[in-house]
Write an enzyme that holds these catalytic residues in place. Structure first.
Site, PDB file in Angstrom:
ATOM      1  N   GLU A  41       0.840  -1.200   0.000  1.00  0.00           N
ATOM      2  CA  GLU A  41       0.000   0.000   0.000  1.00  0.00           C
ATOM      3  C   GLU A  41       0.878   1.255   0.000  1.00  0.00           C
ATOM      4  OE1 GLU A  41      -3.472   1.822   2.994  1.00  0.00           O
ATOM      5  OE2 GLU A  41      -2.424  -0.030   3.485  1.00  0.00           O
ATOM      6  N   LYS A 112      -9.215   3.049  -2.043  1.00  0.00           N
ATOM      7  CA  LYS A 112      -9.564   2.410  -0.773  1.00  0.00           C
ATOM      8  C   LYS A 112     -10.905   2.932  -0.254  1.00  0.00           C
ATOM      9  CE  LYS A 112      -7.269   1.328   3.663  1.00  0.00           C
ATOM     10  NZ  LYS A 112      -6.042   1.605   4.450  1.00  0.00           N
ATOM     11  N   CYS A 146      -5.590  -3.207   2.110  1.00  0.00           N
ATOM     12  CA  CYS A 146      -5.400  -3.317   3.558  1.00  0.00           C
ATOM     13  C   CYS A 146      -6.703  -3.539   4.322  1.00  0.00           C
ATOM     14  CB  CYS A 146      -4.649  -2.087   4.058  1.00  0.00           C
ATOM     15  SG  CYS A 146      -3.886  -2.307   5.693  1.00  0.00           S
TER      16      CYS A 146
END
Length: 264
Positions: A41, A112, A146
């Site tokens: 990430e 995200k 994540c």
């Protein structure tokens, strides 16, 4: 398809250094027969860098840093997934990952959607309702980042849309080793898909990263798992294992979706 995962220490605020490291890892991955390289990430900029630096380093999905990744992918004939701070068309800044194929084409860009704590929320806007599933080397591939993988709905959504492989660049930290050791394996098994979880190791500011990156099979088995040091993991993916997994555990076909749809 042979896949490579790079786990390394973050190099915060050093975009040229991270691009050089990406070039080195791409060359090494190709020498070991890989067709896809997955990085952590916010790989190009570092993750724990603060709002001012995120605003300074954020670029469009087709900005100069992306074009440098395109050149690396074309030079070594390898697909690359990498995290970066994206400045959207609306001016908002997103925590994003992009998949570039071996010909230098952008196959998918994902922002995200589930932001983790004050650290994420202080730097980024949450991504929109856009969960692409794209074709790469004959595989249907989905992207998450994540904290996204800790919500089972996200992986299930991708699997129901046909994903056979889910790629998860991450920056997971202590004390959340459970996610590295258990959660990601459960997500792979419950959706009968391959899952690649690419984390950092070492420290960045006050953050101590967990390492323990992994490549997981559709039955939840570990095909490769890192410890807490820098490394390049490799594993071979086979379509037949997805077919066999979905026959043995028909969760996707047996799921009664109408029971889970929220009524307005």
């Amino acid at each position: 398809m042979r896949i490579a995962l790079f786990q390394g220490h973050p190099l915060p605020l050093d975009v040229p250094g991270n691009l050089q490291r990406l070039r080195q890892q791409a060359q090494l991955a190709v020498e070991r027969g890989a067709q896809l390289l997955v990085c952590p990430e916010m790989f190009l900029s570092g993750y724990n860098i603060g709002l001012a630096q995120v605003e300074h380093l954020a670029e469009a999905a087709d900005g100069p840093a992306a074009m440098a990744v395109v050149e690396i992918a074309q030079a070594y004939r390898i697909a690359i997934v990498y995290g970066y701070p994206e400045r959207g068309e609306d001016g908002a800044i997103y925590n994003s990952v992009q998949l570039i194929d071996a010909h230098g084409r952008s196959l998918g860009n994902y922002r995200k959607t589930h932001l983790f704590g004050e650290l994420d929320r202080s730097m980024f806007s949450p991504g929109p309702d856009h969960f692409p599933v794209v074709q790469l080397e004959g595989w249907k591939v989905g992207l998450l980042i994540c904290y996204d993988i800790e919500f089972p709905e996200n992986a299930r959504r991708l699997a129901l849309d046909g994903a056979e492989l889910i790629l998860v660049p991450t920056a997971n930290m202590a004390p959340y080793d459970f996610t590295c050791q258990v959660t990601v394996r459960a997500r792979a098994q419950e959706n009968q898909c391959y899952l690649v979880y690419a984390n950092y190791c070492g420290a960045e500011g006050q953050i101590q990263y967990c390492g323990q990156s992994s490549i997981i099979g559709p039955d939840g088995c570990l095909l490769a798992m890192a410890g807490h040091d820098e490394c390049l993991l490799l594993a071979e993916l086979e379509h037949e294992r997805v077919v066999q997994g979905r026959a043995a555990f028909p969760y996707l076909s047996d799921l009664r979706q109408e029971l889970h749809l929220r009524q307005g």
